[in-house]
Each structure stands twice: as structure tokens, then as C-alpha cells.
Design a protein around this motif. Structure first.
Motif, PDB file in Angstrom:
ATOM      1  N   ASN A 109      -1.397 -71.975 -39.467  1.00  0.00           N
ATOM      2  CA  ASN A 109      -1.189 -73.259 -40.134  1.00  0.00           C
ATOM      3  C   ASN A 109      -0.195 -73.150 -41.277  1.00  0.00           C
ATOM      4  N   GLY A 168     -10.174 -73.374 -45.029  1.00  0.00           N
ATOM      5  CA  GLY A 168      -8.905 -72.669 -44.888  1.00  0.00           C
ATOM      6  C   GLY A 168      -7.802 -73.076 -45.841  1.00  0.00           C
ATOM      7  N   TYR A 169      -7.730 -74.349 -46.195  1.00  0.00           N
ATOM      8  CA  TYR A 169      -6.584 -74.775 -47.004  1.00  0.00           C
ATOM      9  C   TYR A 169      -6.582 -74.162 -48.398  1.00  0.00           C
TER      10      TYR A 169
HETATM   11 MO   LIG Z   1      -6.398 -75.724 -42.711  1.00  0.00          MO
END
Ligand SMILES: [Mo]
Ligand SMILES: Nc1nc2c(c(=O)[nH]1)N[C@H]1C(S)=C(S)[C@@H](COP(=O)(O)O)O[C@H]1N2
Length: 556
Positions: free
Chosen positions: A377, A517-518
Motif C-alpha cells: 500500500n 496498517g496506516y
Molecule cells: Mo492501510
């Protein structure tokens, strides 16, 4: 009117490719086929061979004093409040799903392993295809807020609504049992099962069974359906939702396993939504088919009046109100998005910071659990600085560590490696919905903290990237110092026992395992210790928090 997208936002939210597509794996189709056709087929078989079974409603017991009579006001209210919130939850849930419109039963989410996808796109294997590129457009009439990659706002609607939905459900259930209304929903004998089947045979072969007056009691199939919605679907929705939380996954590992695994929980969460939608459609159709006027009077004003249209008018009014609120919700989403972010933080941010955010992650996974595929990502850095460093295998890389510390330092990869190594196999969970299990090796942040000695006033650590956010500007995120000191919080230079690849964040990326995750910044350039996250960027806690209204705390 409701949106004020600038050009960059328009390109992302309102992309060229807005195709709708449903791709379902044959095995899933076969199961649906069996479930639907076999049950209806069986009903027909019974009818044709043995004749129509006796209608169980013929032998409903006489109503006694102890039975519920009619619908009290609290029941009407909670029924319609439930409807209102359920619509918000479903619409925002669809918006969340559109951000990664693939459903799996495996934790690694390998392309082509999804059993259901709502995208025509096959993941290309000849180039990097990021999860953000993979996000789909959803019509804002269906989704809340819809468009594309509006997951930050969609989650606020979802999570702000859930506590009220839950509260309404708890009050409803409590009152059911404080009064005698529970007798409507709770079957008191197993006889309800064959009876329901017999009612079903009637419907499936187009024979309307006798309609007991719902003012006093329901037929067996109706009872069991309502029972299942309240006592099965709603709790499973709650539990499967919670099973998607990284803070829970990486501490109470058994919990997502109730659904097979994390993606199983996500798939079941979706199937529960489908069941709710199917229920609403059939429920409304049956209400209309069995005496709309009278039924609406039952559930809105609590009278058994077969002629007054009051109930229909009030019901329609509530439906119109729900639609009107949909328009308001769009206006709020695009004109007052910060208010949503603040409200969600006040409710859920507070709740999670006092509970699951305190969990200490554990690494449960073994080498054999490592996912064969791991989605990528974010935007690769394209600065000259990073490319020069990469060209020289990051030999000249210096991590800058500063801010409110006694001992600011600059450390090369070699220096960092001298300071310690911790290896963990953990599950990564992207806000979009995909997950992956990998080994991460690197320096416990604790060791760095001991070296630089932050001032006592420090609460927050900022990680800046060489890369940019989706709408430009440096990607960064913040974590509480507390979370950085937890087990498995590391600065990783190794993934699956190999040097970290460029796409996954070389030379250095963050792992804080109780977060989404971010928050795991890749391509880290600089670390800063601050009194508060308000002193970095626009002050909301990270690039996504600033630009896309993501949560400061990402435990769920
Ligand atoms: Mo993400
Ligand atoms: N610098 C930077 N770091 C980032 C991102 C990004 O866009 N830029 N994306 C984040 C998101 S949303 C996720 S899910 C993970 C993905 O890590 P992976 O590419 O190794 O799977 O990185 C995070 N770190």
C-alpha cells in the motif's frame, strides 16, 4: 451541492472506472444454489408427494391473560429506532467494503483466493498494484458516504452508529424480558422447528397459511425469523465486527478464530449484513401481503385497528425521515467532516483508549503461518534524496531522531542494528480490510527511547516518511509513547527474514502491532518526540488523519 471536491479529490473519489461487478467463486455459488433451490425443491417435493402439511397456525393455543396483547410504545419506538440505525450501519458498511471489495476465508488475502469480489479487476502480476489503487467506487445513494476511498468517513458513520444501535438493542431486549413481550419472539418448544418448516412449505408452494393476528402472536416461521434476527444475527454482527480489530487479534488470538480467522470474521460480517437485507425485504413484503394497514397500526401506534391509515402514515413518515437524514449525512460528510472525526474520537476513541488499547500484543504466529502474499500500500517515495539512498543500498542513510529529547541522534542502519534485534511474526491489518501475516525484524523502539531520553512531558512519537500522502505532502503518523513501548513495537529493516524491500518500506518501517496498517509508516526518514500529536502536521495525528479523517487511535 453536497460535495466540494477539488481536482485531486475528484480524480480519487470519482474515478473514470466506476464499473460495478460481482465475481463469485463456483463453490460459493454452489452453496447458495443448494441452500436456495434444495430447500424450495424439498418443499415442493413434500407438497407434491405427501400433500400440503397441516397449517400449524390452526393449532395455536388460545391466548391467555399471561400472553402479550398488542405492542407497547417502547416496542414501537425501539423497532423504528433500530430500523433507522440499521440503514446507517448497512450503508456505511458497504462504503467500507468498497475500499477493498474482496472477501476471503484466508488471512493472507492472496489475489484470486477471494470467494467474492465486487471489482472487475484482476490483480496484475507484472507490476505493483497497491490496495489503494484497488479501491472501488460506490454510488453515494447506496453507500454512506459512497464515492471512492471515503473509508475514513464511512467508518465514522459506522462506529458512531453502532453504540446507539447496541444500546437500543439492549434496552429492547431488557424490556422484552421485564414484560411478557418476550413470548412473541422466544419459542418455548422445539416443535417450532417442524412447525416453521410446515409454514415454509405453504409459502414456497404459494399457499398462504392462515394468518394469526400478530397483535397476539406470530406464526412459527415468523417467530423463529424474528428470534434469529434479534438473538443470532445482531450478536454475530457485533462479534464478527470486533474480531476484525488488530488490538484484539494480536492479544486475544482465539477470538477471531471463532470465525475461522480474521478474514472469516470479515466474510461472516458481510453475510450477516446480507441476511439483514434479505430479512428487511421479506419482512416488508410479508407485512404488505398480510394486511398492511392493520400491521402498520400494530407496530407504529399499537392498536389493532384494521381501517385507520394512521400507522401507514407514521411509518412512511419515519422512512422519509430516514431518507432525509441520508441527505443530511452526505452534507455532514463533505461539509463538516471534522465534526464526524471529533464525535467518533469522543465516543470510540475514549472507549478504546480505556480498554483494548491497553492490551499488550503477543506474537502467536509461527513460520508456517506467514502469508504467501502480502498486499502493498501507499505511494513510493519519488524524492531524489530517497532514490540516491536506495541506489547505494541505504549505506548513507541516517535516521534522524529529535524533538523533546535529551540526546538527539543520527543513526545509520548499521548503528541501529548494533542496538538490538527483535523478530516477530504478526498479523498486519489494513483499514481497507485486507490482512497478511509476516515476520518483521528490527529494533525495539524501547531501546531507542532509552538512548535519546525523551523529556517527561513527551506523550507522542512522530514518524516521518520519505514518501508522500495520497494528496501530496509528507506522509507521517504519530503513536502514543505508550504504544511505542509495548512488546513488538519495532523499527523494522527485515521482512520474512529478508532485508525489507523497497515496496514494503526500505530502509526502515514501523510496526506497532495493536494498530491498523496506516499507522505503520514506511520509508521512515525522521522521528520526533512531542508533547502532543497536535504539534505535527495539521494536528490530527497523521497524514491520513489530517487529509482523510482517519482515527488518531486505530485499535479497530
Ligand atoms: Mo492501510
Ligand atoms: N510512507 C507511507 N507509509 C505507509 C503508507 C503510505 O501510503 N505511505 N501506507 C500505510 C498503509 S495504509 C498500510 S496498510 C501499510 C502497508 O504496508 P505494506 O505495503 O508493507 O503492506 O503501510 C502504511 N505505511
Amino acid at each position: 451541492m453536497f460535495t466540494n471536491f477539488n481536482e485531486a479529490e475528484r480524480a480519487i473519489r470519482f474515478p473514470q472506472d466506476r464499473r460495478m461487478f460481482i465475481g463469485i467463486k463456483p463453490f460459493a455459488l454452489i452453496i447458495v444454489f443448494i441452500l436456495l433451490l434444495a430447500t424450495i425443491g424439498l418443499a415442493w417435493f413434500q407438497y407434491l408427494v405427501f400433500g400440503l402439511p397441516r397449517d400449524p397456525s390452526l393449532s395455536l393455543p388460545e391466548t391467555t391473560q399471561a400472553d402479550p396483547k398488542g405492542f407497547p410504545l417502547w416496542l414501537s419506538l425501539s423497532h423504528w429506532v433500530n430500523f433507522f440505525f440499521l440503514i446507517l450501519i448497512i450503508r456505511s458498511g458497504l462504503s467500507i467494503l468498497a475500499d477493498h471489495a474482496r472477501l476471503y476465508w484466508n488471512n493472507g488475502c492472496s489475489p484470486n483466493s477471494e470467494w467474492l469480489r465486487f471489482t472487475p479487476i484482476k490483480v496484475p502480476d507484472d507490476r505493483v498494484w497497491t490496495a489503494k489503487e484497488d479501491a472501488r467506487y460506490l454510488n453515494p445513494i447506496v453507500g454512506l458516504p459512497g464515492y471512492r476511498h471515503s473509508i475514513g468517513l464511512a467508518r465514522h458513520w459506522h462506529f458512531i452508529t453502532v453504540p446507539f444501535f447496541l444500546l437500543n438493542g439492549i434496552v429492547f431486549t431488557a424490556l422484552l424480558f421485564f414484560t411478557n413481550q418476550w413470548k412473541r419472539l422466544v419459542p418455548m418448544s422445539w416443535q417450532v422447528l417442524p412447525d416453521s418448516w410446515n409454514v415454509f412449505v405453504h409459502y414456497a408452494t404459494f399457499h398462504m397459511p392462515i394468518e394469526p393476528n400478530g397483535f397476539y402472536h406470530y406464526n412459527a416461521l415468523q417467530q423463529i425469523s424474528y428470534f434469529a434476527v434479534v438473538f443470532l444475527l445482531a450478536p454475530v454482527a457485533m462479534l464478527s465486527g470486533m474480531a476484525m480489530s488488530p488490538a484484539i487479534e494480536n492479544r486475544l488470538h482465539w477470538f477471531p478464530k471463532l470465525f475461522g480467522n480474521r478474514q472469516g470474521a470479515r466474510s461472516i460480517h458481510f453475510l450477516v449484513m446480507l441476511s439483514f437485507v434479505a430479512f428487511i425485504i421479506i419482512h416488508v413484503a410479508m407485512i404488505a401481503a398480510t394486511g398492511l394497514t392493520r400491521n402498520m397500526n400494530h407496530i407504529t401506534i399499537g392498536t389493532d385497528n384494521p381501517v385507520s391509515h394512521m400507522g401507514i402514515y407514521i411509518g412512511l413518515g419515519i422512512i422519509l425521515l430516514t431518507i432525509a437524514f441520508g441527505f443530511l449525512a452526505h452534507w455532514i460528510s463533505w461539509q463538516r467532516p471534522r465534526s464526524l472525526q471529533h464525535t467518533d474520537a469522543a465516543i470510540n476513541g475514549t472507549l478504546w483508549s480505556m480498554s483494548i488499547n491497553k492490551f499488550k500484543p503477543k506474537d502467536y504466529y509461527k513460520r508456517k503461518d506467514i502469508s504467501p502474499y502480502f498486499w502493498v500500500n501507499g505511494k513510493m517515495p519519488d524524492s531524489e534524496e530517497w532514490r540516491d539512498l536506495a541506489a547505494n543500498k541505504f549505506k548513507d542513510y541516517k535516521l534522524q531522531v529529535g524533538g523533546l529529547v535529551e540526546n538527539p541522534v543520527e543513526l545509520s542502519l548499521e548503528d541501529l542494528k548494533q542496538m538490538g534485534l527483535e523478530q516477530n511474526i504478526t498479523m498486519h491489518q489494513c483499514i481497507q480490510g485486507w490482512s497478511g501475516i509476516a515476520e518483521w525484524g528490527g529494533l525495539p523502539i524501547k531501546n531507542l527511547v532509552e538512548l535519546v531520553k525523551p523529556h517527561p512531558s513527551v506523550t507522542t512519537v512522530v514518524f516521518y516518511s520519505f514518501g508522500e500522502g495520497m494528496y501530496g505532502g509528507t506522509y507521517y503518523d504519530t503513536h502514543s509513547l505508550d504504544n511505542c513501548l509495548k512488546p513488538e513495537s519495532i523499527l523494522a529493516w527485515e521482512m520474512n527474514y529478508q532485508p525489507l524491500s523497497e515496496t514494503h518500506g526500505a530502509p526502515l518501517r514501523l510496526r506497532v502491532e495493536n494498530q491498523l496498517g496506516y499507522k505503520m509508516v514506511k520509508w521512515i526518514s525522521r522521528i520526533e518526540f512531542l508533547e502532543t500529536h497536535k504539534h505535527a502536521g495539521k494536528g490530527y495525528g497523521g497524514k491520513n488523519e489530517d487529509d482523510e479523517y482517519f482515527d488518531l487511535l486505530a485499535d479497530t
